[in-house]
Scaffold this motif. Sequence first.
Motif, short mmCIF file in Angstrom:
data_model
loop_
_atom_site.label_atom_id
_atom_site.label_comp_id
_atom_site.label_asym_id
_atom_site.label_seq_id
_atom_site.Cartn_x
_atom_site.Cartn_y
_atom_site.Cartn_z
N UNK A 1 0.78 -1.21 0.00
CA UNK A 1 0.00 0.00 0.00
C UNK A 1 0.82 1.28 0.00
N UNK A 2 1.89 1.29 0.75
CA UNK A 2 2.67 2.53 0.85
C UNK A 2 3.29 2.92 -0.50
N UNK A 3 3.31 2.00 -1.41
CA UNK A 3 3.87 2.29 -2.74
C UNK A 3 3.00 3.24 -3.53
N UNK A 4 1.69 3.20 -3.30
CA UNK A 4 0.80 4.09 -4.05
C UNK A 4 0.73 5.42 -3.33
N UNK A 5 0.33 6.43 -4.09
CA UNK A 5 0.36 7.79 -3.55
C UNK A 5 -0.47 7.93 -2.29
N UNK A 6 -1.69 7.35 -2.29
CA UNK A 6 -2.56 7.55 -1.14
C UNK A 6 -3.24 6.25 -0.78
N UNK A 7 -2.47 5.30 -0.33
CA UNK A 7 -3.07 4.03 0.08
C UNK A 7 -3.69 3.35 -1.10
N UNK A 8 -4.99 3.08 -0.99
CA UNK A 8 -5.67 2.35 -2.05
C UNK A 8 -6.16 3.22 -3.19
N UNK A 9 -5.64 4.41 -3.31
CA UNK A 9 -6.12 5.30 -4.37
C UNK A 9 -5.13 5.36 -5.52
N UNK A 10 -5.64 5.20 -6.72
CA UNK A 10 -4.81 5.34 -7.91
C UNK A 10 -5.07 6.75 -8.46
N UNK A 11 -4.07 7.60 -8.36
CA UNK A 11 -4.25 8.99 -8.79
C UNK A 11 -3.81 9.14 -10.25
N UNK A 12 -4.74 9.63 -11.05
CA UNK A 12 -4.50 9.78 -12.48
C UNK A 12 -4.43 11.26 -12.85
N UNK A 13 -3.33 11.65 -13.49
CA UNK A 13 -3.21 13.02 -14.00
C UNK A 13 -3.75 13.04 -15.42
N UNK A 14 -4.59 14.03 -15.71
CA UNK A 14 -5.10 14.16 -17.07
C UNK A 14 -5.37 15.61 -17.39
N UNK A 15 -5.76 15.85 -18.63
CA UNK A 15 -6.19 17.18 -19.05
C UNK A 15 -7.53 16.98 -19.75
N UNK A 16 -8.60 17.28 -19.03
CA UNK A 16 -9.93 16.91 -19.50
C UNK A 16 -10.48 17.91 -20.52
N UNK A 17 -9.71 18.12 -21.56
CA UNK A 17 -10.11 19.03 -22.65
C UNK A 17 -9.96 18.28 -23.96
N UNK A 18 -10.24 17.00 -23.94
CA UNK A 18 -9.83 16.14 -25.04
C UNK A 18 -10.88 15.08 -25.33
N UNK A 19 -12.05 15.52 -25.81
CA UNK A 19 -13.07 14.52 -26.12
C UNK A 19 -12.65 13.67 -27.33
N UNK A 20 -12.98 12.41 -27.43
CA UNK A 20 -13.79 11.63 -26.49
C UNK A 20 -12.95 10.90 -25.43
N UNK A 21 -11.68 11.26 -25.27
CA UNK A 21 -10.82 10.55 -24.30
C UNK A 21 -11.01 11.04 -22.87
N UNK A 22 -11.09 12.39 -22.70
CA UNK A 22 -11.39 12.91 -21.36
C UNK A 22 -11.96 14.31 -21.52
N UNK A 23 -13.11 14.51 -20.93
CA UNK A 23 -13.76 15.81 -21.00
C UNK A 23 -14.75 15.94 -19.86
N UNK A 24 -15.18 17.17 -19.63
CA UNK A 24 -16.12 17.43 -18.55
C UNK A 24 -17.55 17.20 -19.02
N UNK A 25 -18.30 16.53 -18.18
CA UNK A 25 -19.73 16.39 -18.42
C UNK A 25 -20.37 16.75 -17.09
N UNK A 26 -20.88 17.98 -17.01
CA UNK A 26 -21.34 18.48 -15.72
C UNK A 26 -20.14 18.55 -14.79
#
Length: 330
Positions: free
Chosen positions: A70-95
């Motif tokens: 667990x200590x290997x990951x940034x926050x325990x059981x959380x997988x933190x993903x960096x992205x730039x959500x300005x890139x449909x259809x791969x990542x974008x804001x919906x509400x």
Amino acid sequence: MKKLVVAALAGVMVLSLTACGNSAKKETEAATTEAATEAATTEAAEAETTEAAETEEMTEVAAVETAAEEEKTAEGGTLVMATNAEFPPYEYHEGDDIVGIDAEVAALIASELGMELQIEDMAFDSVLAAVQSGKADIAMAGITVTEDRKQVVSFSDSYVSASQLIIVAEDSEIAGPDDLVGKKIGVQLGTTGDIYVEDVEDASVERFSKGFEAVQALMQGKVDAVVIDGEPAKVFVNENEEIKLLDQPFTEEEYAIAVAKENEELLGKINDALAVLKENGEFDAVVNKYIGDGEQTAETEAVETEAAEETEAASEAASEAAEEETTEAA
Ligand code: ARG
């Protein structure tokens, strides 16, 4: 389908709030409440409960199994993903949510690893640095594998083939990559479009923090062309009648997930998870939902047909012109 996804995301978010309540942002909290309320008022509420219960169960099992790691990951059981959500259809804001192929595939990977996904939205030119500094565990943002980037991060197996395409005004004389010489070209800062356009002779490059801003500049006549990844290009062209997509790609590339160099163990797990998701069809289901036989099919096809027709018309015009020239010369 959409409701189900919202519900699934809501389930995951609730869990990550309990898992790391102190680090959860107000924003996330609001999104969760809203999404949860929405889900609760629909028939998807049932699905949410099941999904949440399943995830919880998996998390518990995984917690025992991976306690040592667990200590290997940034926050325990959380997988933190960096992205730039300005890139449909791969990542974008919906509400208040970040959706798209990368967002959903990352959620599936996280659940394969028995972890909760947490998405951090940032400028595209910061996503690799976020991984290098440990601020994020992975970067997933339609990131093209390049030799230069391989010097600073490790890449997973590639999960999709992509290309840089050229968008121009409907009435533009630019018909292919060769015509970009000497032109003003709009790109998203730090992308492969930005990098490769540097090599175009006498071209001036206008860099925008969001791909859509480059497209807006094109529509306002401030740039002559935009070089951007194919799928977002289709989405933008689809939404705006006065611009069109050129057929001939500027480059061919591969997208992969970036992980810190020293994090070989996570890299292996991600590759394993990707292989499982490709094998069991879940990966394709996500892609098809956003591209191809998903709800965007009709639209995407229309764009493609239009583009094909245009190219046909253009080459017809070109051969006509050539014929004329020959006749004249004779
Ligand atoms: N594929 C291009 C690159 O790696 C552009 C990716 C942009 N992604 C984004 N989420 N804005 O440079």
